[in-house]
Design an enzyme around this catalytic site. Structure first.
Site, short mmCIF file in Angstrom:
data_model
loop_
_atom_site.label_atom_id
_atom_site.label_comp_id
_atom_site.label_asym_id
_atom_site.label_seq_id
_atom_site.Cartn_x
_atom_site.Cartn_y
_atom_site.Cartn_z
CG ASP A 175 55.41 42.92 100.82
OD1 ASP A 175 54.52 44.07 100.63
OD2 ASP A 175 55.65 42.40 101.76
CG ASP B 270 51.30 31.18 109.75
OD1 ASP B 270 51.57 31.38 110.72
OD2 ASP B 270 51.35 30.64 108.91
#
EC number: 2.4.1.-
Length: 792
Positions: free
Chosen positions: A181, A501
């Site tokens: 990223d 998550d």
């Protein structure tokens, strides 16, 4: 007949077996604590003489509300611990299931990948070699990695090394996707160099049966060998030398030099900025015949992915990176099973994939298998867990933990198990497929790959040349691709929380998918835990913030339990996590009662001469004994229990409390939550978990706001116990009814003992001392509390 009988017997062999863990004594202890909590509530609610004794005011009512909350939280914990079980796996029986895989079965994922599971499979990565969460995509497991920015990207590049065990068939379905990223050419360079090193590292591991495939761990100590091991010694010395060269090349790599001298391979990085760049997809290793390592090959595809970023688009942090990797892997290899691990983790058990497959395929209703979660374990960790971040006792459930998880792609795609059964015949025309066409929007390649996943029949899917799909991969990883689709809502990793998550796992459970926990010996994956006060509290604040966001949103598990398929006990288990931030606020209120009563000459706890004192004392002793024995049962030390106990108090009054107010301010529009990256400082060479601190086990501080409330609480208790002791010694409380008793003094002393790192921090120096800016702000809060207390 005999052959048919043998075949039936082979097919009926179990892949896994659920073994209930009997905990009768623990259940009785749970009820004892609950009974004492209820008895305390009844006593407080029916204390008719409270007003007469001067204890019937605000302190009494606040105590009653807090203790009712504690009873509720204890019920949530009882639910989570009610029926524990372990799963025993039998990977040796996978071969028998493989033989039956060519016949039609109800499983949606067995026919496409079990050939790959016949041999050992290890996915190893050197933390400094990849830049992020690691994704594996194979005809069995897929592995995916979403990369960290900057610090966790380039630094992670050297240690993430791809491995390998041999694969007999469908080698082209085994792939590793690494997401960066930060769009760093240094990370890409590190991956390329690591892949080159793997050409000699993987054969060395095969030749000598090396189980520890992460080279930084393997070379941290000298091997044991005898006089007859001269060949091994020569090979080991050579590999150690090659690895040291690799380390030096990567650590000496400079971004400017790479861009100037790297040639066309780095051209796409020329104008790239961390937050503004086009999508970059590069095939570092293509597992075709000419690139095979050894006679049987088996080294996976290695693909570097840096999704497009633009200042005008929200990139959704880790969830966005994982969704981009899911789409890229779908158009390139489209494995029905995916494994994702974080950038700081490496595979520690070469058999982990086999064990996971046993759980994914071993249930009678295996079509409903959604994911298998491996609990986190850590390497090179500090002795006795001084910062309480290993979560060895409380983290034993079936939540998706964000790393070390094997997902069935069908569950990630937002469909329900029943829709697969309905759409099995003629999947292209089934309602579930039409719905998915709408969800996936424009990419025909992506929709076609999804059709194979939904139908459960991977046998007809062609194996594509991944190099020919780079442009398609760039298209699906562009920042505009998700516009108008259900990505982040019903498909892929869920958006809307800093703990994407947990939210993603909850959505999978609410759709009707089942999950299982996988624990192996040795631990399947090892990572590094944050050290020091700032990193630890930052991590817990981020978790608590995200969890509280879920609690007050439309994703509340109570709503999903009513309107979707989330089981009620699963709902309660999720609530155990989601109330962390609320616990911070309630526990602070209860902790403030002690100094308040000492300062105002009141009491909210029973006196030693009263019968109710026995209830309070029994509750204190029973709960702490229960907690202590729980740690002993997990094989931890007395010091580890105490460290976790004191950190529970510190985390509650700092990280959880700030998370509570952060989300409230965001809800009323006065603030926005900010994603904070947890810094994990580890040795860059030997992997022994030591850093440059003189004493890494000591609590360190910085000027972060997270330290202000605990510092203020510490100061307040010091002031309160000093004033209370002065009054008691000089007899100034003799004529005051309902004044503080031994219970208040003991509670204040116990709390200060738990906050001992902050007591030391008040007089400490350097990073071991609390900064003056924090002390000043905390002092203002203490002064405000004293002013308000005196007015009452």
């Amino acid at each position: 007949m005999a052959a048919a009988s043998g075949e039936k017997e082979e097919e009926e062999k179990k892949l896994q077996e659920r073994a209930p863990i009997r905990r009768t004594a623990w259940m009785l202890a749970n009820f004892v604590v609950l009974f004492l909590l209820l008895a305390l509530l009844v006593r407080r609610a029916t204390a008719a003489d409270a007003e007469e004794r001067g204890v019937g005011g605000a302190a009494w009512r606040v105590a009653f509300a807090c203790e009712a909350w504690f009873a509720f939280v204890w019920l949530l914990n009882m639910n989570a611990k009610w029926s524990p079980a372990r799963f025993d796996t039998y990977p040796e029986n996978l071969a028998g299931r493989c033989g039956a895989a060519h016949r039609p079965r109800k499983s949606s994922c067995i026919s496409g990948h079990l050939d790959l599971m016949r041999r050992q499979c290890a996915l190893m990565q050197d933390r400094r070699a990849a830049g992020g969460r690691h994704v594996r995509d194979d005809g069995g497991p897929g592995a995916r990695a979403a990369g960290g920015d900057g610090e966790q990207g380039a630094l992670a590049a050297r240690r993430r090394l791809l491995p390998g065990r041999r694969r007999r068939r469908r080698r082209r379905r085994l792939a590793c996707y690494v997401s960066d990223d930060g769009c760093s050419p240094v990370t890409y360079y590190a991956l390329r160099e690591a892949a080159g090193f793997a050409r000699t590292w993987v054969p060395f591991c095969r030749r000598h049966g090396v189980a520890v495939r992460a080279p930084f761990r393997y070379f941290a100590s000298a091997p044991e060998f005898g006089p007859a091991d001269r060949k091994f010694l020569d090979d080991w010395t050579f590999m150690k030398s090659e690895y040291d060269k690799l380390v030096r090349r990567i650590e000496d790599a400079d971004e400017t030099t790479l861009l100037r001298q790297g040639g066309g391979e780095f051209a796409e990085f020329m104008d790239a900025k961390r937050t503004n760049h086009r999508a970059i997809v590069k095939v570092i290793w293509d597992n075709n015949s000419k690139n095979r390592i050894g006679e049987e090959g088996g080294f996976p595809h290695l693909i570097y992915v840096s999704r497009e970023k633009s200042p005008g688009h929200h990139h959704h942090y880790k969830a966005g990176a994982m969704n981009a990797l899911t789409r890229v892997s779908a158009v390139m290899t489209n494995a029905p099973i995916m494994l994702n691990v974080d950038c700081d983790m490496f595979a520690n058990d070469p058999q982990v994939v086999l064990h996971a497959m046993c759980l994914l395929l071993g249930f009678d209703d295996e079509i409903s298998s959604g994911f298998v979660q491996v609990p986190q374990s850590f390497y090179g960790d500090l002795k006795d867990d001084p910062f309480g971040n290993k979560l060895e006792v409380i983290y034993k459930g079936l939540f998706y933990g964000g790393t070390g998880c094997f997902h069935c792609r069908k569950a990630i795609y937002g469909i329900e198990p029943d829709s697969i059964v309905v759409g099995r015949e003629g999947a292209a025309g089934s309602p579930s497929y039409k719905e998915l066409q709408f969800k996936f929007e424009s990419s025909e390649e992506l929709k076609e790959s999804a059709r194979y996943i939904i139908s459960g029949d991977m046998s007809g899917e062609p194996i594509v040349d991944i190099s020919s799909h780079i442009e398609v991969a760039k298209e699906v990883s562009s920042c505009n691709y998700e516009s108008g689709t259900h990505w982040g809502l019903e498909v892929g990793w869920a958006y809307g929380s800093m703990t994407e998550d947990i939210l993603t796992g909850q959505r999978i459970h609410a759709a009707g998918w089942r999950s299982a926990k996988l624990e192996t010996e040795p631990p399947a994956f090892l990572g590094c835990a944050p050290t020091g006060g700032p990193a630890c509290l930052t991590q817990f604040k981020r978790w608590a913030t995200g969890l509280f966001e879920i609690l007050i949103s439309q994703n509340n598990p109570l709503l999903l339990s009513i309107f979707k398929h989330l089981q009620f006990r699963q709902c309660l288990a999720y609530l155990t996590l989601y109330v962390w931030a609320v616990r911070g606020f309630v526990e602070l209120c209860y902790e403030l009662l002690v100094p308040y009563c000492l300062l105002t000459n009141q009491s909210f706890l029973s006196k030693a001469s009263e019968n109710c004192f026995n209830i309070t004392l029994a509750l204190f002793l029973t709960y702490n004994t229960y907690n202590f024995v729980e740690y002993m049962e997990c094989g931890l030390s007395v010091r580890a229990w105490w460290n976790n106990h004191r950190m529970q108090r510190i985390i509650s009054a700092s990280a959880w409390l700030l998370a509570f107010f952060t989300v409230l301010l965001k809800t009323i529009g006065l603030s926005e939550t900010v994603f904070e990256v947890t810094r994990k400082e580890k040795s860059t060479s030997d992997g022994n978990g030591q850093n440059d601190e003189v004493d890494p086990e000591r609590f360190t501080f910085d000027a972060s706001p997270v330290f202000i409330p605990v510092t203020a609480l510490t100061m307040l208790n010091i002031v309160a116990i000093t004033i209370g002791t002065w009054r008691a010694v000089f007899g100034t409380t003799e004529d005051v009814p309902g004044g503080p008793g031994i219970s208040e003094f003991m509670s204040c002393g116990w709390l200060l003992l738990c906050l001992l790192p902050f007591v030391r921090g008040l007089v400490g120096k350097g990073s071991y001392g609390i900064p003056w800016s924090v002390k000043l702000k905390a002092s203002l809060l203490v002064a405000l509390f004293l002013f308000c207390s005196n007015r009452n």
